[in-house]
Design a protein around this motif. Structure first.
Motif, PDB file in Angstrom:
ATOM      1  N   LEU A   1       0.808  -1.222   0.000  1.00 57.14           N
ATOM      2  CA  LEU A   1       0.000   0.000   0.000  1.00 57.14           C
ATOM      3  C   LEU A   1       0.841   1.272   0.000  1.00 57.14           C
ATOM      4  O   LEU A   1       1.978   1.276   0.490  1.00 57.14           O
ATOM      5  N   PRO A   2       0.279   2.336  -0.548  1.00 54.47           N
ATOM      6  CA  PRO A   2       1.020   3.597  -0.656  1.00 54.47           C
ATOM      7  C   PRO A   2       1.517   4.134   0.684  1.00 54.47           C
ATOM      8  O   PRO A   2       2.539   4.807   0.737  1.00 54.47           O
ATOM      9  N   ASP A   3       0.792   3.822   1.775  1.00 56.68           N
ATOM     10  CA  ASP A   3       1.233   4.385   3.052  1.00 56.68           C
ATOM     11  C   ASP A   3       2.273   3.506   3.755  1.00 56.68           C
ATOM     12  O   ASP A   3       2.732   3.832   4.838  1.00 56.68           O
ATOM     13  N   MET A   4       2.649   2.388   3.119  1.00 55.52           N
ATOM     14  CA  MET A   4       3.717   1.565   3.688  1.00 55.52           C
ATOM     15  C   MET A   4       5.060   2.225   3.390  1.00 55.52           C
ATOM     16  O   MET A   4       5.270   2.758   2.304  1.00 55.52           O
ATOM     17  N   SER A   5       5.988   2.171   4.358  1.00 50.10           N
ATOM     18  CA  SER A   5       7.316   2.724   4.122  1.00 50.10           C
ATOM     19  C   SER A   5       8.019   1.858   3.092  1.00 50.10           C
ATOM     20  O   SER A   5       7.634   0.718   2.840  1.00 50.10           O
ATOM     21  N   LYS A   6       9.071   2.401   2.523  1.00 55.50           N
ATOM     22  CA  LYS A   6       9.815   1.672   1.508  1.00 55.50           C
ATOM     23  C   LYS A   6      10.392   0.374   2.091  1.00 55.50           C
ATOM     24  O   LYS A   6      10.414  -0.655   1.428  1.00 55.50           O
ATOM     25  N   ASN A   7      10.833   0.413   3.337  1.00 52.72           N
ATOM     26  CA  ASN A   7      11.394  -0.786   3.973  1.00 52.72           C
ATOM     27  C   ASN A   7      10.336  -1.860   4.204  1.00 52.72           C
ATOM     28  O   ASN A   7      10.602  -3.048   4.056  1.00 52.72           O
ATOM     29  N   LEU A   8       9.135  -1.416   4.550  1.00 55.34           N
ATOM     30  CA  LEU A   8       8.036  -2.348   4.762  1.00 55.34           C
ATOM     31  C   LEU A   8       7.648  -3.009   3.442  1.00 55.34           C
ATOM     32  O   LEU A   8       7.383  -4.216   3.371  1.00 55.34           O
ATOM     33  N   LYS A   9       7.637  -2.209   2.393  1.00 53.30           N
ATOM     34  CA  LYS A   9       7.362  -2.765   1.065  1.00 53.30           C
ATOM     35  C   LYS A   9       8.422  -3.795   0.690  1.00 53.30           C
ATOM     36  O   LYS A   9       8.114  -4.877   0.185  1.00 53.30           O
ATOM     37  N   ALA A  10       9.682  -3.455   0.957  1.00 49.61           N
ATOM     38  CA  ALA A  10      10.789  -4.358   0.621  1.00 49.61           C
ATOM     39  C   ALA A  10      10.630  -5.682   1.363  1.00 49.61           C
ATOM     40  O   ALA A  10      10.857  -6.753   0.798  1.00 49.61           O
TER      41      ALA A  10
ATOM     42  N   THR B   1       0.566  -3.493  -9.279  1.00 47.42           N
ATOM     43  CA  THR B   1      -0.466  -2.581  -9.787  1.00 47.42           C
ATOM     44  C   THR B   1       0.045  -1.149  -9.981  1.00 47.42           C
ATOM     45  O   THR B   1      -0.729  -0.255 -10.323  1.00 47.42           O
ATOM     46  N   ASP B   2       1.350  -0.937  -9.786  1.00 43.43           N
ATOM     47  CA  ASP B   2       1.978   0.321 -10.229  1.00 43.43           C
ATOM     48  C   ASP B   2       3.437   0.056 -10.551  1.00 43.43           C
ATOM     49  O   ASP B   2       4.054  -0.876 -10.024  1.00 43.43           O
ATOM     50  N   ASP B   3       3.995   0.883 -11.434  1.00 43.59           N
ATOM     51  CA  ASP B   3       5.358   0.651 -11.922  1.00 43.59           C
ATOM     52  C   ASP B   3       6.422   0.779 -10.846  1.00 43.59           C
ATOM     53  O   ASP B   3       7.433   0.085 -10.871  1.00 43.59           O
ATOM     54  N   LEU B   4       6.222   1.697  -9.900  1.00 46.95           N
ATOM     55  CA  LEU B   4       7.272   1.915  -8.912  1.00 46.95           C
ATOM     56  C   LEU B   4       7.452   0.690  -8.025  1.00 46.95           C
ATOM     57  O   LEU B   4       8.581   0.311  -7.693  1.00 46.95           O
ATOM     58  N   THR B   5       6.337   0.046  -7.675  1.00 47.16           N
ATOM     59  CA  THR B   5       6.446  -1.193  -6.913  1.00 47.16           C
ATOM     60  C   THR B   5       7.180  -2.248  -7.754  1.00 47.16           C
ATOM     61  O   THR B   5       7.998  -3.013  -7.230  1.00 47.16           O
ATOM     62  N   ALA B   6       6.931  -2.254  -9.056  1.00 41.96           N
ATOM     63  CA  ALA B   6       7.626  -3.203  -9.941  1.00 41.96           C
ATOM     64  C   ALA B   6       9.138  -2.950  -9.943  1.00 41.96           C
ATOM     65  O   ALA B   6       9.938  -3.890  -9.977  1.00 41.96           O
ATOM     66  N   VAL B   7       9.527  -1.676  -9.870  1.00 42.34           N
ATOM     67  CA  VAL B   7      10.958  -1.351  -9.804  1.00 42.34           C
ATOM     68  C   VAL B   7      11.545  -1.886  -8.501  1.00 42.34           C
ATOM     69  O   VAL B   7      12.636  -2.473  -8.491  1.00 42.34           O
ATOM     70  N   LEU B   8      10.811  -1.738  -7.408  1.00 38.44           N
ATOM     71  CA  LEU B   8      11.270  -2.291  -6.126  1.00 38.44           C
ATOM     72  C   LEU B   8      11.438  -3.802  -6.223  1.00 38.44           C
ATOM     73  O   LEU B   8      12.420  -4.368  -5.722  1.00 38.44           O
ATOM     74  N   VAL B   9      10.481  -4.476  -6.867  1.00 37.13           N
ATOM     75  CA  VAL B   9      10.571  -5.935  -7.026  1.00 37.13           C
ATOM     76  C   VAL B   9      11.843  -6.300  -7.789  1.00 37.13           C
ATOM     77  O   VAL B   9      12.582  -7.209  -7.397  1.00 37.13           O
ATOM     78  N   MET B  10      12.120  -5.547  -8.866  1.00 35.32           N
ATOM     79  CA  MET B  10      13.317  -5.847  -9.643  1.00 35.32           C
ATOM     80  C   MET B  10      14.595  -5.603  -8.834  1.00 35.32           C
ATOM     81  O   MET B  10      15.553  -6.362  -8.937  1.00 35.32           O
ATOM     82  N   ASN B  11      14.590  -4.553  -8.019  1.00 33.72           N
ATOM     83  CA  ASN B  11      15.751  -4.294  -7.155  1.00 33.72           C
ATOM     84  C   ASN B  11      15.946  -5.418  -6.133  1.00 33.72           C
ATOM     85  O   ASN B  11      17.073  -5.873  -5.898  1.00 33.72           O
ATOM     86  N   GLU B  12      14.842  -5.865  -5.524  1.00 32.72           N
ATOM     87  CA  GLU B  12      14.937  -6.928  -4.514  1.00 32.72           C
ATOM     88  C   GLU B  12      15.366  -8.249  -5.157  1.00 32.72           C
ATOM     89  O   GLU B  12      16.144  -9.012  -4.574  1.00 32.72           O
ATOM     90  N   ALA B  13      14.833  -8.516  -6.359  1.00 34.63           N
ATOM     91  CA  ALA B  13      15.206  -9.752  -7.064  1.00 34.63           C
ATOM     92  C   ALA B  13      16.706  -9.767  -7.337  1.00 34.63           C
ATOM     93  O   ALA B  13      17.380 -10.779  -7.153  1.00 34.63           O
ATOM     94  N   LYS B  14      17.220  -8.616  -7.752  1.00 34.88           N
ATOM     95  CA  LYS B  14      18.645  -8.515  -8.055  1.00 34.88           C
ATOM     96  C   LYS B  14      19.474  -8.796  -6.801  1.00 34.88           C
ATOM     97  O   LYS B  14      20.481  -9.512  -6.846  1.00 34.88           O
ATOM     98  N   LYS B  15      19.015  -8.252  -5.665  1.00 34.80           N
ATOM     99  CA  LYS B  15      19.731  -8.421  -4.394  1.00 34.80           C
ATOM    100  C   LYS B  15      19.914  -9.884  -4.038  1.00 34.80           C
ATOM    101  O   LYS B  15      20.946 -10.281  -3.504  1.00 34.80           O
TER     102      LYS B  15
END
Lengths: 326, 326
Positions: free
Chosen positions: A213-222, A240-254
């Motif tokens: 959700l939008p009100d979750m912090s970036k760390n919580l999303k991660a 359901t939004d591109d920015l979350t998809a970017v986070l997914v790609m960053n986490e996958a890479k990690k």
């Protein structure tokens, strides 16, 4: 409710024409009449300036835009495009960034009403229907159900959710999760989830629904994403939004998950920004320019003709844009 | 120049108090006096509403923000932060996205003056000094020299450019190029280039200066970057904004250049957005929240006290944020 000229006339016990004369200093007026009208205006807390303008049949040429954030590239692009159209049509924009904050959104609605903007385009979603209904101004909504009398412009969220899931399936994913950016059942954005569920059922797969959700912090999303990648072993994720998809790609890479070989990812929005700076991301593109133009045109139609007979829903088509993540 | 109450009084041949009475319908007034004042107001194209407000000593509580774009995350974040501070102080924001378009910026200045905003915060840079000087409103500028009488808030661009170059050098780069986002010598942003040149001279390296201007298309920027990577064989690139740095990293990936092993990259701005979604990028972070607060405070000080005795330049410190690209 907006106080009208006739309300002042009624309270003062004079005709609307007399009120207009007092405000504009036209024709003969006794001091007694002037005093009565001024007193009525004071009692009703009427601003002479906005009165003067509406009497002249002119609006303020100000439009309020209430959106959660301009720092988000999707809203930034939508707002910028609307501002451009509005400027061409002689309107200026009052920016209200509601920051997912009910109190701020409420304050803004009050300020906009008091300031007599000509209309509002709203894409925020903190407040209930009642508060939008009592504003008494022309309003159109982006992607949000605000009230029965307020038309909604949105992209085809249901088709988008379905298409995203189908594209993940077609590129080989069989354990397909969704990361949803909303949990509000009355939001059209929720239809993206419905489209996903429809496709999942069609392919006879297991539904994996996660909130981001939008009100979750970036760390919580991660954390949510890490859990999804490790415990659920999803091989396809629809965000359901591109920015979350970017986070997914960053986490996958990690954690060393190869995209798209081991994990397929698809986003939603397809801003110019994402296309320029994250061209690798596959996404469902909303027609932002069309949405902006339609929102502006509908609002101006409402302002100029006072027509309430607009269709309730305007759904614009979406497109799949293939990157390297599917 | 803003037309004042006294101008109306002078033209009508009456006292300012009389003008005030006509507008507010106070006290005894002959029809002849009323007519004279109304005629003078008409001749000077005076809006009764703004007059009424300024007579009451109240402003419109509207602030114009003139910036190139809100769709850019840096401006989006700065604008959102200013809007938040202004909201807390009871001001609303009129958003003017000048889109690197002189005509639009000029039209906005005219509209803002006519609409009687209380002040302007400007970060656009199309127009010359003369046009800003004749606006006659309190103005503060972000990162742009607009006029001798307009204070500038900016981050320490010179120190930032120098530090970026030093960090590239310390991480091993010896052929260090700069991709500059401005070619305007009167812009404080140009100091980033000066800082780069200073460091290059200090290390006795060759200066490699390339333009990557905001009005260049994304493809044109990509071409410039490709040329720089292939022909110049740079092993370190300082980009004067983060988004250009992201493009550099994308182009490097395309031709198989490893970052940071073969190429070190550093950006500038350090928005929350970049930190959340491109944490791999090393950058020079501007104190965006401090800039926003200072811009708002200076403007309000100018509006409320009419003081012109503000310092001309307010330079805020920058910080190096290390990612994986250096």
């Amino acid at each position: 409710m907006t106080i009208k000229l006739t309300d002042v006339a009624k309270l003062a016990g004079v005709s609307p024409t007399t009120v207009s004369r007092v405000i504009n200093n036209y024709g003969y007026l006794s001091q007694k009449t002037i005093d009565k009208v001024n007193q009525a205006m004071e009692e009703l807390n009427y601003q002479p300036n906005s009165l003067a303008r509406s009497l002249q049949g002119k609006g303020t040429k100000l439009i309020g835009l209430i959106f959660p954030s301009v720092a988000n590239p999707f809203y930034g692009e939508l707002i910028e495009t609307m501002e451009n159209y509005l400027f061409e049509k002689g309107y200026k924009v009052i920016l209200c960034s509601s920051a997912d904050n009910k109190e701020k959104e409420r304050d803004y609605l009050r300020m906009l009403t008091a300031n007599k903007v000509d209309g509002i385009i709203a894409g925020a979603h903190n407040l209930g229907i009642a508060e939008y209904e009592k504003v008494g101004l022309p309003i159109v909504a982006f992607d949000r159900f605000l009230s029965d009398s307020i038309p909604i412009v949105s992209s085809d969220n249901y088709a988008g959710g379905k298409l995203a899931t189908e594209m993940l399936y077609q590129s080989g994913a069989r354990k397909i999760a969704i990361l949803t950016g909303t949990n509000q059942s009355d939001s059209p954005t929720n239809s993206r989830l419905q489209g996903y569920l429809e496709a999942i059922q069609h392919y006879e797969l297991e539904a994996l629904v996660f909130d981001c959700l939008p009100d979750m912090s970036k760390n919580l999303k991660a954390l949510t994403i890490q859990k999804l990648l490790k415990n659920e072993e999803a091989d396809g994720i629809f965000c359901t939004d591109d920015l979350t998809a970017v986070l997914v790609m960053n986490e996958a890479k990690k954690i060393g998950l190869a995209v798209p070989e081991q994990l397929k990812v698809i986003g939603y929005d397809g801003t110019r920004f994402i296309q320029d700076y994250f061209p690798q991301l596959s996404t469902i593109r909303q027609p932002i320019a069309d949405c902006a133009m339609l929102l502006v045109n509908l609002l101006i139609q409402r302002i100029e003709t006072k027509e309430e007979l607009l269709e309730e829903n305007y759904t614009l088509p979406i497109k799949y844009v293939k990157g390297d993540s599917t």
